[in-house]
Design a protein around this motif. Sequence first.
Motif, PDB file in Angstrom:
ATOM      1  N   ALA A 137      40.045  25.898  35.877  1.00  0.00           N
ATOM      2  CA  ALA A 137      38.675  26.440  35.360  1.00  0.00           C
ATOM      3  C   ALA A 137      38.262  27.200  36.436  1.00  0.00           C
ATOM      4  CB  ALA A 137      37.849  25.231  35.054  1.00  0.00           C
ATOM      5  N   SER A 138      38.364  26.959  37.645  1.00  0.00           N
ATOM      6  CA  SER A 138      37.726  27.676  38.832  1.00  0.00           C
ATOM      7  C   SER A 138      38.591  29.039  39.483  1.00  0.00           C
ATOM      8  CB  SER A 138      37.591  26.616  39.839  1.00  0.00           C
ATOM      9  OG  SER A 138      36.669  25.895  39.541  1.00  0.00           O
ATOM     10  N   HIS A 139      39.867  28.614  39.260  1.00  0.00           N
ATOM     11  CA  HIS A 139      40.974  29.568  39.953  1.00  0.00           C
ATOM     12  C   HIS A 139      42.050  29.996  38.845  1.00  0.00           C
ATOM     13  CE1 HIS A 139      39.031  28.147  43.478  1.00  0.00           C
ATOM     14  NE2 HIS A 139      39.538  26.839  43.133  1.00  0.00           N
ATOM     15  N   GLY A 140      41.783  30.091  37.637  1.00  0.00           N
ATOM     16  CA  GLY A 140      42.728  30.226  36.588  1.00  0.00           C
ATOM     17  C   GLY A 140      43.790  31.435  36.898  1.00  0.00           C
ATOM     18  N   ARG A 141      43.295  32.585  37.263  1.00  0.00           N
ATOM     19  CA  ARG A 141      44.287  33.766  37.331  1.00  0.00           C
ATOM     20  C   ARG A 141      44.838  33.742  39.038  1.00  0.00           C
ATOM     21  NH1 ARG A 141      40.705  38.443  34.504  1.00  0.00           N
ATOM     22  NH2 ARG A 141      40.630  37.878  32.439  1.00  0.00           N
ATOM     23  N   ARG A 142      44.405  32.780  39.490  1.00  0.00           N
ATOM     24  CA  ARG A 142      44.944  33.022  41.038  1.00  0.00           C
ATOM     25  C   ARG A 142      46.153  32.375  40.952  1.00  0.00           C
ATOM     26  NH1 ARG A 142      42.134  34.241  45.179  1.00  0.00           N
ATOM     27  NH2 ARG A 142      43.106  32.913  46.709  1.00  0.00           N
ATOM     28  N   LEU A 143      47.056  32.987  42.024  1.00  0.00           N
ATOM     29  CA  LEU A 143      48.442  32.626  42.122  1.00  0.00           C
ATOM     30  C   LEU A 143      48.513  31.017  42.808  1.00  0.00           C
ATOM     31  CD1 LEU A 143      51.417  33.311  41.867  1.00  0.00           C
ATOM     32  CD2 LEU A 143      51.322  34.148  44.113  1.00  0.00           C
ATOM     33  N   ALA A 144      48.920  30.286  41.805  1.00  0.00           N
ATOM     34  CA  ALA A 144      49.397  28.790  42.368  1.00  0.00           C
ATOM     35  C   ALA A 144      50.627  28.494  43.091  1.00  0.00           C
ATOM     36  CB  ALA A 144      48.994  27.759  41.252  1.00  0.00           C
ATOM     37  N   VAL A 145      51.689  28.810  42.489  1.00  0.00           N
ATOM     38  CA  VAL A 145      52.991  28.333  42.973  1.00  0.00           C
ATOM     39  C   VAL A 145      53.878  29.596  43.022  1.00  0.00           C
ATOM     40  CG1 VAL A 145      55.150  26.981  42.336  1.00  0.00           C
ATOM     41  CG2 VAL A 145      52.668  26.077  42.087  1.00  0.00           C
ATOM     42  N   VAL A 146      54.512  29.660  44.310  1.00  0.00           N
ATOM     43  CA  VAL A 146      55.815  30.521  44.469  1.00  0.00           C
ATOM     44  C   VAL A 146      56.860  29.723  44.767  1.00  0.00           C
ATOM     45  CG1 VAL A 146      56.621  32.392  45.976  1.00  0.00           C
ATOM     46  CG2 VAL A 146      54.160  32.454  45.160  1.00  0.00           C
ATOM     47  N   ALA A 147      57.979  29.966  43.768  1.00  0.00           N
ATOM     48  CA  ALA A 147      59.236  29.088  43.863  1.00  0.00           C
ATOM     49  C   ALA A 147      60.442  29.999  43.538  1.00  0.00           C
ATOM     50  CB  ALA A 147      59.203  28.108  42.978  1.00  0.00           C
ATOM     51  N   GLY A 148      61.102  30.667  44.468  1.00  0.00           N
ATOM     52  CA  GLY A 148      62.045  31.600  44.141  1.00  0.00           C
ATOM     53  C   GLY A 148      61.576  32.560  43.399  1.00  0.00           C
ATOM     54  N   GLU A 149      62.185  32.888  42.471  1.00  0.00           N
ATOM     55  CA  GLU A 149      61.628  34.146  41.407  1.00  0.00           C
ATOM     56  C   GLU A 149      60.468  33.714  40.537  1.00  0.00           C
ATOM     57  OE1 GLU A 149      63.062  37.148  41.698  1.00  0.00           O
ATOM     58  OE2 GLU A 149      64.296  36.383  43.398  1.00  0.00           O
ATOM     59  N   GLU A 150      60.273  32.367  40.556  1.00  0.00           N
ATOM     60  CA  GLU A 150      59.122  31.954  39.714  1.00  0.00           C
ATOM     61  C   GLU A 150      57.781  32.062  40.270  1.00  0.00           C
ATOM     62  OE1 GLU A 150      59.650  29.069  36.665  1.00  0.00           O
ATOM     63  OE2 GLU A 150      61.053  28.303  37.771  1.00  0.00           O
ATOM     64  N   ARG A 151      56.689  32.425  39.765  1.00  0.00           N
ATOM     65  CA  ARG A 151      55.428  32.736  40.314  1.00  0.00           C
ATOM     66  C   ARG A 151      54.511  32.514  39.043  1.00  0.00           C
ATOM     67  NH1 ARG A 151      56.138  35.865  44.837  1.00  0.00           N
ATOM     68  NH2 ARG A 151      53.955  36.454  45.306  1.00  0.00           N
ATOM     69  N   LEU A 152      53.653  31.022  39.548  1.00  0.00           N
ATOM     70  CA  LEU A 152      52.822  30.605  38.437  1.00  0.00           C
ATOM     71  C   LEU A 152      51.497  30.828  38.862  1.00  0.00           C
ATOM     72  CD1 LEU A 152      54.640  27.221  37.605  1.00  0.00           C
ATOM     73  CD2 LEU A 152      54.785  29.451  36.324  1.00  0.00           C
ATOM     74  N   THR A 153      50.504  31.206  37.909  1.00  0.00           N
ATOM     75  CA  THR A 153      49.231  30.983  38.038  1.00  0.00           C
ATOM     76  C   THR A 153      48.616  29.848  37.823  1.00  0.00           C
ATOM     77  OG1 THR A 153      48.472  31.663  35.833  1.00  0.00           O
ATOM     78  CG2 THR A 153      48.768  33.565  37.453  1.00  0.00           C
ATOM     79  N   TYR A 154      47.324  29.284  38.223  1.00  0.00           N
ATOM     80  CA  TYR A 154      46.826  28.276  37.979  1.00  0.00           C
ATOM     81  C   TYR A 154      47.029  27.765  36.493  1.00  0.00           C
ATOM     82  CZ  TYR A 154      45.418  27.259  42.538  1.00  0.00           C
ATOM     83  OH  TYR A 154      45.542  26.754  43.863  1.00  0.00           O
ATOM     84  N   ARG A 155      46.498  28.918  35.627  1.00  0.00           N
ATOM     85  CA  ARG A 155      46.418  28.520  34.280  1.00  0.00           C
ATOM     86  C   ARG A 155      47.752  28.321  33.652  1.00  0.00           C
ATOM     87  NH1 ARG A 155      43.274  32.648  33.242  1.00  0.00           N
ATOM     88  NH2 ARG A 155      41.383  31.189  32.934  1.00  0.00           N
ATOM     89  N   GLN A 156      48.928  29.196  34.077  1.00  0.00           N
ATOM     90  CA  GLN A 156      50.167  29.092  33.712  1.00  0.00           C
ATOM     91  C   GLN A 156      50.804  27.512  34.029  1.00  0.00           C
ATOM     92  OE1 GLN A 156      51.781  32.252  35.605  1.00  0.00           O
ATOM     93  NE2 GLN A 156      52.030  33.562  33.718  1.00  0.00           N
ATOM     94  N   LEU A 157      50.468  27.036  35.363  1.00  0.00           N
ATOM     95  CA  LEU A 157      50.548  25.852  35.702  1.00  0.00           C
ATOM     96  C   LEU A 157      50.069  24.686  34.785  1.00  0.00           C
ATOM     97  CD1 LEU A 157      52.043  23.781  37.522  1.00  0.00           C
ATOM     98  CD2 LEU A 157      50.054  24.007  39.235  1.00  0.00           C
TER      99      LEU A 157
END
Length: 545
Positions: free
Chosen positions: A47-67
Amino acid sequence: MSTNVPMPLAPLPSGLTPWPDEARARYTADGYWDGRTLGRLLRDWTASHGRRLAVVAGEERLTYRQLDQRADRMAAGLVDLGIRPGDRVVVQLSNTAAFPVLFFALARMGAIPVLTLPAHRITEIGHLARLSEAVAYVVPDVVSGFDYRELADQVREQAPTVAHVLVDGDPGTYTALASVDGEPRELDDPDPYDIALLLVSGGTTGVPKLIPRTHNDYGFNARASAEACDLDRDTVYLACLPVAHNFPLACPGMLGTFNVGGTVVLSPSPAPGDAFPLIEEEGVTHTALVPPLIPLWVEAAQWDTADLSSLEVLQAGGSKLSEELARTIPGALGCRVQQVFGMAEGLLNYTRTEDDEDTVAITQGRPMCADDELRIVDADGHEVAEGATGELLVRGPYTLRGYYRAPEVNAHAFTSDGYYASGDLVRRLPSGHLIVTGRVKDTIDRNGESVSAEEVELHVQSHPDIDRCAAFGLADGGEGQIICVAYLPVKDGEPLEVAEIRRFLIERGVAAFKLPDRLMAVDELPLTAIGKIDKKVLAQRVPTA
C-alpha cells in the motif's frame, strides 16, 4: 548455573512455548507487538510502496505490488493442494525470486515454513522433516551440480508425512513450484501471537533444533533492525548469504529492507565474482557477510574492476570479527563496517552509526531493544562483577521461550524465569556494548584450565604468516584435552612448526596453558551451512600423532 528447572508454561498445540501473560500484555501495550501477521505486513508495504522495486533476482524484477500479487496466487494454489493453516513446509530454496514469493504465500495462508539452508543434506533435512511432521518439501532442481530432487527421494523415505515435493525449476517426477497457482481469495489471518516460521539452530554438533518465531516478534525483529541500521527507502540490500538464514532474512535483511520500501537484490553466492557485479549494477548500499568470507572480498577488491562506490555498510556477524579486520574494511572496501552479534533465538546487538571507530572495531554492538533483559553470570548462575566475563542470559520481546518440540533441551536452555542461556561468553562495557570472548561449549579443557578457543585463535592469527585459523580440543588420552590449531598460511612456503608459534605467543605474553600443542596447515577452513568454521570436520582431519 542451575537451569534444570521445569518450564513454567506448557507449549501450545502448535509447539510454541508462549510468553507469560504479563509479558505478552506489556510487549503489546508498548508497541513491540502490533498484531500484524507477516502476510499482512506485505499488504501494508505494498500500500505504501506498490510501484517501487522490491526484488531483483537474476533476470526477474518484482515491484511490491507484483510480489504481493504473486504471493496471493501462490497462497491460493497451496490451499488448492490441500495444505492447511498450521501445516509445516520444509523450504530449501536458493536465493531466487521464488523464495520471497513462497515465504509470503505461506505466511498469508497460515502454513509454517521450516527454513533450511542449501548446504543441508539428508541428515539435517530428514531430521527436520520428521521433527516438524512436514507435509511438503520445496527445493530447487539442480544447483552447483547437486540434484535436490534426488534428496527429496530420500526425504520422502525417511519422513512419510511429506505428501508434496515442489520444485523451483524442472520438477522431474514432482510438482513444479511455478504451477502452484490459484485465483486469489480471502483467507483467514493466522494468529499473530503464534508461530510464523521455524528457523534452524546454528550449532555444529548434534542434530539441529527448530526455533519458533511468531508473526509479532519477527515483525518487530525486522522493523527494529531496520531502524537500528538506519535503512530507508533508498536502501538497496544485497542478500548474498542464504536468505533463509536469520541474518540476511531479518537482521535487517530482506524483511527489514521491505519495511522501509527499499530493494532486495538476491545474489546466488557471496563470491566476489557474483556479488561485485551486482553491487555495481544495482547500486547496492548494504550487505552482510560472515567474517571468514570478508578477507576474500578485501583481497578481491584489490584487483577486481567492479565499481563498489555505492556500498555504504558491510555488516559482519555470525562469528566474531577480529579487531584487525574490522579496521581494514573501510580502507579496503570503501564502506563502513557494522558489527552484529545475534542469534536466531532472538537477541540482536548492533554497533551504531554514532559509535566511534574504536567501539566499532572492538565490540560486537549493544542490544537493539530497550526491553532486552540481559544477565551475565558465572558457572553457578550468579551475576558477575561489572565488566567481568560470563555467560549471557537473555529474555525480551523477540527472544524465544522454548525450542520447538524439545522439552529436554528446554529444561537446560532456559531458566525458570524465562531467560535463554545463550552459551555465549561476553563482557559488557559501561556503554552497554558487548565484547564476545567465546562460547561456553567452545572451550578446551587443558590441564584443568578452561581455555577459550576464540582467545587462542585471536592470538595465533596475529602471527604475520597466518591468515586465519581455528582452535579446538583433542582428547589427550586422559580426562583432558590438548589444543590443536588448524591454519591458513598467508603465502606458500614451509609449514610453521608448533614450537615457533609457541615462542611467538610467549613473547606476546600468552599464558602457557593457552599455547597450542598441535599445529596443522590446511588449504581451507571448512564451513557449516551458516558460514561458521566447522571444527568437528577439522578435528577429523588431524593426522594421527
